[in-house]
Scaffold this motif. Sequence first.
Motif, PDB file in Angstrom:
ATOM      1  N   THR A 192      -0.138  12.106   3.155  1.00 14.64           N
ATOM      2  CA  THR A 192      -0.007  13.556   3.020  1.00 14.64           C
ATOM      3  C   THR A 192       1.381  13.985   3.466  1.00 14.64           C
ATOM      4  OG1 THR A 192      -2.372  13.828   3.480  1.00 14.64           O
ATOM      5  CG2 THR A 192      -0.991  15.782   3.645  1.00 14.64           C
ATOM      6  N   ILE A 193       2.115  14.605   2.531  1.00 10.21           N
ATOM      7  CA  ILE A 193       3.459  15.114   2.802  1.00 10.21           C
ATOM      8  C   ILE A 193       3.478  16.568   2.374  1.00 10.21           C
ATOM      9  CG2 ILE A 193       5.928  14.852   2.368  1.00 10.21           C
ATOM     10  CD1 ILE A 193       5.335  11.945   1.507  1.00 10.21           C
ATOM     11  N   GLY A 194       3.478  17.482   3.326  1.00 10.25           N
ATOM     12  CA  GLY A 194       3.364  18.892   2.985  1.00 10.25           C
ATOM     13  C   GLY A 194       2.032  19.157   2.310  1.00 10.25           C
ATOM     14  N   SER A 195       2.073  19.750   1.138  1.00  3.20           N
ATOM     15  CA  SER A 195       0.844  20.048   0.397  1.00  3.20           C
ATOM     16  C   SER A 195       0.475  18.943  -0.596  1.00  3.20           C
ATOM     17  CB  SER A 195       1.008  21.370  -0.361  1.00  3.20           C
ATOM     18  OG  SER A 195       2.090  21.277  -1.282  1.00  3.20           O
ATOM     19  N   ILE A 198      -0.744  11.697  -1.752  1.00  2.00           N
ATOM     20  CA  ILE A 198      -0.454  10.552  -2.623  1.00  2.00           C
ATOM     21  C   ILE A 198      -1.417   9.420  -2.264  1.00  2.00           C
ATOM     22  CG2 ILE A 198       1.300   8.907  -3.407  1.00  2.00           C
ATOM     23  CD1 ILE A 198       2.531  11.833  -1.432  1.00  2.00           C
ATOM     24  N   GLU A 199      -2.303   9.068  -3.187  1.00  2.64           N
ATOM     25  CA  GLU A 199      -3.222   7.951  -2.993  1.00  2.64           C
ATOM     26  C   GLU A 199      -2.788   6.828  -3.906  1.00  2.64           C
ATOM     27  OE1 GLU A 199      -7.462   8.781  -2.129  1.00  2.64           O
ATOM     28  OE2 GLU A 199      -7.023  10.789  -2.926  1.00  2.64           O
ATOM     29  N   ALA A 200      -2.584   5.639  -3.346  1.00  3.69           N
ATOM     30  CA  ALA A 200      -2.035   4.550  -4.159  1.00  3.69           C
ATOM     31  C   ALA A 200      -2.243   3.194  -3.502  1.00  3.69           C
ATOM     32  CB  ALA A 200      -0.538   4.775  -4.389  1.00  3.69           C
ATOM     33  N   MET A 268       7.289  16.130   8.428  1.00 11.56           N
ATOM     34  CA  MET A 268       6.033  15.568   8.913  1.00 11.56           C
ATOM     35  C   MET A 268       5.384  14.750   7.808  1.00 11.56           C
ATOM     36  SD  MET A 268       2.795  17.590  10.640  1.00 11.56           S
ATOM     37  CE  MET A 268       3.801  18.110  12.031  1.00 11.56           C
ATOM     38  N   ILE A 269       4.685  13.685   8.212  1.00 14.70           N
ATOM     39  CA  ILE A 269       3.961  12.847   7.261  1.00 14.70           C
ATOM     40  C   ILE A 269       2.745  12.253   7.954  1.00 14.70           C
ATOM     41  CG2 ILE A 269       5.572  10.941   7.764  1.00 14.70           C
ATOM     42  CD1 ILE A 269       4.944   9.788   5.008  1.00 14.70           C
ATOM     43  N   GLU A 294       0.436   9.625  12.402  1.00 12.17           N
ATOM     44  CA  GLU A 294       1.022  10.939  12.153  1.00 12.17           C
ATOM     45  C   GLU A 294       2.456  10.881  12.661  1.00 12.17           C
ATOM     46  OE1 GLU A 294      -1.374  13.698  14.284  1.00 12.17           O
ATOM     47  OE2 GLU A 294      -3.085  13.561  12.914  1.00 12.17           O
ATOM     48  N   VAL A 295       3.396  11.302  11.833  1.00  8.30           N
ATOM     49  CA  VAL A 295       4.809  11.236  12.207  1.00  8.30           C
ATOM     50  C   VAL A 295       5.436  12.619  12.062  1.00  8.30           C
ATOM     51  CG1 VAL A 295       6.968   9.970  11.899  1.00  8.30           C
ATOM     52  CG2 VAL A 295       4.817   8.917  11.178  1.00  8.30           C
TER      53      VAL A 295
END
Length: 306
Positions: A192-195, A198-200, A268-269, A294-295
């Motif tokens: 999750t990056i912002g809104s 990405i699933e991969a 944030m990521i 969480e970063v």
Amino acid sequence: MAIINTWFVVINPTSGNGLGKRKWPKIEALLKQHQFNFDHYFTKDENDCKKIIQFAVNQGFKNFISVGGDGTLHNVVNGIMSQNIIATNLINVGVIPVGTGNDWIKTHKIPNNIEKAINIIKKGQTSLQDVGEIKLVKSNKKPVYFINLAGIGFDGYVVSKVYKYKHLGALAYLYGTLLGLFSFKNFLSKTTIGSEVIEAKTLMILVGLCQYSGGGMQLTKTPNTSDGLFDISIAKNIGKLDIIKNVLRLFNGSIVNHKKVSTYKNDMINIEITDNHKPYIQADGELIGKGDIEVKIIPKAFSYYY
């Protein structure tokens, strides 16, 4: 003009396959020649390094010199960031590089030459850069801080292999990369990056502040050490043959243009591993664990001599 401040010098005797210990007499003589007033300490391990930094800050030291490589600097930074006696951006760190990769200094154009590195510190010019904070989700571990690059997946796996081959210097990272090709398995992730989510199936996810890592590799697109944003690369399901074909692109920076690599900018990521296979996490080339993370970024929290 002579430097009259009191300095605290931290030496990692095992850096650079023992280079820290062998080079210390020369470094000590040069520091005295340049009229540095300093105390010094040989670290025993990473926790010892963090504790001695915290102790020194408690004793009133604000100027530090890290004698070692990226791992030593990483531990110095974690000692500074985990204390609450003084604002971290008021503590200044100079680097005398004697490590294996010495990647952080490449971004800031600090020379590998010992005397030139000391001259940079003696000039007394400081600058600030951002710091990354990693929290291991579902863990009681304290946050880990980084100032170069953190990642999860293949790069962490390479770091796990490099320790055995540090006597090869920077070539250890290339050797670790090639060795990892035969045993690393891509993993399922949800990032999750912002809104955006990405699933991969994933080779690795990289969160960068500086330009170089892994002995000179360039794995993020446009890193900026002080813009308040991470430079993020997600390398999706890249196969072993494709990695072999693109080894040179890992070093010249063009790997970020690969069709299976996506790049982002954010402060944030969140990374969730949705696979039974939990890949290694590394920060500044140091293994810190496995699992979800969480970063977040801490703007301009680290002061260094340049």
